[in-house]
Design an enzyme around this catalytic site. Sequence first.
Site, mmCIF file in Angstrom:
data_model
loop_
_atom_site.group_PDB
_atom_site.id
_atom_site.type_symbol
_atom_site.label_atom_id
_atom_site.label_comp_id
_atom_site.label_asym_id
_atom_site.label_seq_id
_atom_site.Cartn_x
_atom_site.Cartn_y
_atom_site.Cartn_z
ATOM 1 N N GLY A 80 0.785 -1.241 0.000
ATOM 2 C CA GLY A 80 0.000 0.000 0.000
ATOM 3 C C GLY A 80 0.811 1.281 0.000
ATOM 4 O O GLY A 80 0.250 2.357 -0.260
ATOM 5 N N ASP B 83 -2.421 -7.204 -17.109
ATOM 6 C CA ASP B 83 -1.550 -6.782 -18.207
ATOM 7 C C ASP B 83 -2.136 -5.456 -18.656
ATOM 8 O O ASP B 83 -3.212 -5.430 -19.273
ATOM 9 C CB ASP B 83 -1.560 -7.800 -19.342
ATOM 10 C CG ASP B 83 -0.524 -7.446 -20.386
ATOM 11 O OD1 ASP B 83 -0.532 -6.281 -20.853
ATOM 12 O OD2 ASP B 83 0.315 -8.296 -20.731
ATOM 13 N N HIS B 84 -1.462 -4.354 -18.315
ATOM 14 C CA HIS B 84 -2.123 -3.056 -18.515
ATOM 15 C C HIS B 84 -2.404 -2.744 -19.990
ATOM 16 O O HIS B 84 -3.243 -1.911 -20.295
ATOM 17 C CB HIS B 84 -1.353 -1.919 -17.813
ATOM 18 C CG HIS B 84 -0.114 -1.472 -18.512
ATOM 19 N ND1 HIS B 84 1.060 -2.180 -18.485
ATOM 20 C CD2 HIS B 84 0.153 -0.365 -19.258
ATOM 21 C CE1 HIS B 84 1.983 -1.536 -19.182
ATOM 22 N NE2 HIS B 84 1.467 -0.424 -19.669
ATOM 23 N N ASP C 200 10.161 -8.507 -20.816
ATOM 24 C CA ASP C 200 9.507 -7.271 -20.366
ATOM 25 C C ASP C 200 8.307 -6.908 -21.246
ATOM 26 O O ASP C 200 7.313 -6.389 -20.746
ATOM 27 C CB ASP C 200 10.544 -6.134 -20.395
ATOM 28 C CG ASP C 200 10.030 -4.863 -19.733
ATOM 29 O OD1 ASP C 200 9.463 -4.961 -18.633
ATOM 30 O OD2 ASP C 200 10.195 -3.772 -20.315
ATOM 31 N N HIS D 144 2.764 -8.202 -22.928
ATOM 32 C CA HIS D 144 1.958 -7.217 -23.668
ATOM 33 C C HIS D 144 1.768 -7.589 -25.141
ATOM 34 O O HIS D 144 0.655 -7.534 -25.669
ATOM 35 C CB HIS D 144 2.598 -5.829 -23.598
ATOM 36 C CG HIS D 144 2.935 -5.393 -22.202
ATOM 37 N ND1 HIS D 144 2.117 -5.630 -21.132
ATOM 38 C CD2 HIS D 144 4.008 -4.720 -21.693
ATOM 39 C CE1 HIS D 144 2.661 -5.121 -20.031
ATOM 40 N NE2 HIS D 144 3.806 -4.570 -20.347
ATOM 41 N N VAL E 284 4.497 -9.651 4.696
ATOM 42 C CA VAL E 284 3.874 -10.749 3.932
ATOM 43 C C VAL E 284 4.573 -12.087 4.136
ATOM 44 O O VAL E 284 4.001 -13.143 3.860
ATOM 45 C CB VAL E 284 3.809 -10.437 2.407
ATOM 46 C CG1 VAL E 284 2.919 -9.256 2.128
ATOM 47 C CG2 VAL E 284 5.194 -10.238 1.811
ATOM 48 N N ARG F 192 5.406 -2.922 5.461
ATOM 49 C CA ARG F 192 6.146 -3.072 6.723
ATOM 50 C C ARG F 192 6.336 -1.746 7.454
ATOM 51 O O ARG F 192 6.589 -1.718 8.643
ATOM 52 C CB ARG F 192 7.524 -3.703 6.454
ATOM 53 C CG ARG F 192 7.443 -5.162 6.068
ATOM 54 C CD ARG F 192 8.737 -5.623 5.497
ATOM 55 N NE ARG F 192 9.156 -4.726 4.403
ATOM 56 C CZ ARG F 192 10.313 -4.802 3.790
ATOM 57 N NH1 ARG F 192 11.203 -5.699 4.135
ATOM 58 N NH2 ARG F 192 10.610 -3.961 2.807
HETATM 59 P P1 NDP Z 1 7.703 -0.714 -4.682
HETATM 60 O O1 NDP Z 1 9.024 -1.297 -4.348
HETATM 61 O O2 NDP Z 1 7.578 0.726 -4.925
HETATM 62 O O3 NDP Z 1 6.662 -1.083 -3.536
HETATM 63 C C1 NDP Z 1 6.661 -2.341 -2.906
HETATM 64 C C2 NDP Z 1 5.664 -2.334 -1.779
HETATM 65 O O4 NDP Z 1 5.744 -3.590 -1.112
HETATM 66 C C3 NDP Z 1 5.913 -1.262 -0.731
HETATM 67 O O5 NDP Z 1 4.685 -0.838 -0.207
HETATM 68 C C4 NDP Z 1 6.706 -2.021 0.335
HETATM 69 O O6 NDP Z 1 6.617 -1.369 1.587
HETATM 70 C C5 NDP Z 1 5.980 -3.365 0.284
HETATM 71 N N1 NDP Z 1 6.774 -4.490 0.811
HETATM 72 C C6 NDP Z 1 8.047 -4.818 0.491
HETATM 73 N N2 NDP Z 1 8.416 -5.910 1.183
HETATM 74 C C7 NDP Z 1 7.354 -6.269 1.957
HETATM 75 C C8 NDP Z 1 7.129 -7.291 2.901
HETATM 76 N N3 NDP Z 1 8.048 -8.219 3.179
HETATM 77 N N4 NDP Z 1 5.914 -7.348 3.506
HETATM 78 C C9 NDP Z 1 4.954 -6.440 3.237
HETATM 79 N N5 NDP Z 1 5.113 -5.440 2.358
HETATM 80 C C10 NDP Z 1 6.307 -5.361 1.715
HETATM 81 O O7 NDP Z 1 7.168 -1.586 -5.927
HETATM 82 P P2 NDP Z 1 6.133 -1.119 -7.058
HETATM 83 O O8 NDP Z 1 4.983 -0.443 -6.414
HETATM 84 O O9 NDP Z 1 6.862 -0.426 -8.131
HETATM 85 O O10 NDP Z 1 5.695 -2.528 -7.688
HETATM 86 C C11 NDP Z 1 4.728 -3.352 -7.077
HETATM 87 C C12 NDP Z 1 4.344 -4.445 -8.043
HETATM 88 O O11 NDP Z 1 3.776 -3.856 -9.194
HETATM 89 C C13 NDP Z 1 5.508 -5.292 -8.551
HETATM 90 O O12 NDP Z 1 5.063 -6.606 -8.732
HETATM 91 C C14 NDP Z 1 5.845 -4.677 -9.900
HETATM 92 O O13 NDP Z 1 6.433 -5.638 -10.762
HETATM 93 C C15 NDP Z 1 4.462 -4.281 -10.368
HETATM 94 N N6 NDP Z 1 4.459 -3.182 -11.343
HETATM 95 C C16 NDP Z 1 4.878 -1.934 -10.984
HETATM 96 C C17 NDP Z 1 4.843 -0.899 -11.897
HETATM 97 C C18 NDP Z 1 5.232 0.489 -11.539
HETATM 98 O O14 NDP Z 1 5.075 1.367 -12.402
HETATM 99 N N7 NDP Z 1 5.708 0.749 -10.344
HETATM 100 C C19 NDP Z 1 4.360 -1.128 -13.296
HETATM 101 C C20 NDP Z 1 3.910 -2.459 -13.544
HETATM 102 C C21 NDP Z 1 3.967 -3.435 -12.595
HETATM 103 P P3 NDP Z 1 7.652 -1.651 2.802
HETATM 104 O O15 NDP Z 1 9.008 -1.621 2.225
HETATM 105 O O16 NDP Z 1 7.350 -0.561 3.773
HETATM 106 O O17 NDP Z 1 7.286 -3.002 3.340
HETATM 107 C C1 BG6 Z 2 6.010 -2.042 -18.705
HETATM 108 C C2 BG6 Z 2 7.461 -2.350 -18.945
HETATM 109 O O1 BG6 Z 2 5.293 -3.234 -18.481
HETATM 110 O O2 BG6 Z 2 5.478 -1.405 -19.865
HETATM 111 C C3 BG6 Z 2 8.224 -1.084 -19.266
HETATM 112 O O3 BG6 Z 2 8.005 -2.945 -17.770
HETATM 113 C C4 BG6 Z 2 7.586 -0.360 -20.420
HETATM 114 O O4 BG6 Z 2 9.583 -1.380 -19.578
HETATM 115 C C5 BG6 Z 2 6.097 -0.158 -20.162
HETATM 116 O O5 BG6 Z 2 8.225 0.904 -20.545
HETATM 117 C C6 BG6 Z 2 5.421 0.422 -21.394
HETATM 118 O O6 BG6 Z 2 4.089 0.704 -21.090
HETATM 119 P P1 BG6 Z 2 3.325 1.860 -21.854
HETATM 120 O O7 BG6 Z 2 1.935 1.792 -21.343
HETATM 121 O O8 BG6 Z 2 4.032 3.136 -21.524
HETATM 122 O O9 BG6 Z 2 3.435 1.551 -23.317
#
Ligand code: NDP
Ligand code: BG6
Length: 490
Positions: free
Chosen positions: A17, A180-181, A238, A243, A89, A50
């Site tokens: 979150g 898959d966005h 990726d 996608h 988690v 956390r």
């Molecule tokens: P972040 O690293 O920014 O966030 C991870 C989150 O997980 C934080 O809230 C962190 O908080 C929490 N976390 C980490 N370890 C634990 C733990 N052991 N227990 C509970 N909570 C934990 O990652 P993103 O938000 O970037 O990515 C999240 C997911 O979304 C991933 O699977 C990523 O592949 C996917 N994703 C992300 C995109 C993006 O644009 N960011 C795009 C597409 C997919 P804390 O450290 O306080 O525990």
């Molecule tokens: C993500 C990839 O899934 O899609 C990135 O991890 C990539 O590397 C992105 O840049 C592209 O998404 P969009 O919506 O900007 O075309």
Amino acid sequence: MDNKPKELRLILLLFGGTGDLAKRKLYPSLFNLFKKGYLQEHFAVIGTARKDLDDDKFQELVRESIANNGDEGQVKSFAAHFHYTHHDVTDLKDYSKLKDLLNKYNEEYDAQGNRIFYMSVAPRFFGQIAEAIKSEGLMSDDGYNRLMVEKPFGTSYETAEKLQKQLESGFSDNQIFRIDHYLGKEMVQNIPAIRFGNPLIDATWNKDYIKNIQVTLAEKLGVEERAGYYNTAGALLDMIQNHTFQIVGWLAMEKPASFSDKDIRAAKNAAFSKLKIYDEEGVKNNFVRGQYGKGREVWQKAYTEEPDVPSDSKNDTYVAGRLQFDTDRWQGVPFYVRTGKRLSEKQTRVDIVYKKSAFDFGEFNQDKLEEPVLSILIDPVGRIEFSLNGKDVTTEFQTRSDLLSWQVSDKDKELTPDPYERMFHDAMNGDGSNFADWTGVSISWKFVDQIAKTWDEDKAPLETYESATMGPVAADRLLAETGDRWIYRG
Ligand code: NDP
Ligand code: BG6
């Protein structure tokens, strides 16, 4: 007809979150659903991570992430639905408090037992979270239980299958929403409308009329600050495995028996199950990998000079390939796909190249007829283009290629939901049409694994391409071999 949005009732338990995705995408998308009236009184979000936060601090974080999207009153009343609990988690004992909170807020918000579990944490945690949801009794008995899973879904067929088994321990496939966005993008969703909504297109969507199909996911950006992840994934994992495959699914599928998620998935899977999986020789003949070199501008560094990228990295930042479906519809029709970073433009598009007419217009029209092309531009602009043969303005009878074009208007753009908003809405309604399903995902992994293996063993050349171009010339040669050419040239 009453167009009033139907209020949705649910508790959303969000793992991760405080993360980047939650702040940048998830909260703004939920807020849009709130402003539109789909979420009103009877929903709550329990954010976990956390970090030590209380509800006040968490609500502040939520308010900050949506501050520019609405008036202060709306922002405040939306954020009041958010609650936080510290949670790790990986610690099984920590899940019992989540169960208590789910029950508490279910009562408080009268959410009718509906639960969505959203895993917005690192992928290595997905499996154990799903198992804990089941084993620690977090699922409700009297509403729905749905799991939303972020990408990537595994890193190979083996790891994806292991993850699938973990998810299956508590959830059936119609309860799992693999994100898959690209499937949430408006113009991707336009593909079935264009195809099935127009009998003339539908009737010609086959090998008798189509010469080849091209799917391009070109990016202008380079690896940016994501080398840690990207250097292990590459463009193949990726962008192609997920996608690109999902777009190909809409294009290659049979006509579904109905437009329900069950029939759509079945039709896509029928096509995927006929995808030719290459052996090593097949990979060498049908796929090209590349890595960007320097560009003409000083800031356009070679991939191996980017921060945190090892100087001897052989990672693919570009992939082009030919897919073949062994179906009656597509026998002999290549599906060309390509994606790359640091190309000349950001452009996601599909080009359907039709066969040239064999009609003889006489001596003055020799070689003037072109292959008609239907193009569906997905991003950054949404547009449909159709280039077709018409008459040229000359004394002799000659043809020329004319372009019909329609572009998404600014007004339509304003009304278009963000992919995450749409995916939330669909998952809340139990509609899996725009999510990846396991059969398709498993086939895409089997296909991609063969390519990754050939490349990991260094059995195919790694081409370099100049930054801000459309990729290596080997990708042009790939199409030229069969008398084709890329329609989009950047
Ligand atoms: P972040 O690293 O920014 O966030 C991870 C989150 O997980 C934080 O809230 C962190 O908080 C929490 N976390 C980490 N370890 C634990 C733990 N052991 N227990 C509970 N909570 C934990 O990652 P993103 O938000 O970037 O990515 C999240 C997911 O979304 C991933 O699977 C990523 O592949 C996917 N994703 C992300 C995109 C993006 O644009 N960011 C795009 C597409 C997919 P804390 O450290 O306080 O525990
Ligand atoms: C993500 C990839 O899934 O899609 C990135 O991890 C990539 O590397 C992105 O840049 C592209 O998404 P969009 O919506 O900007 O075309």
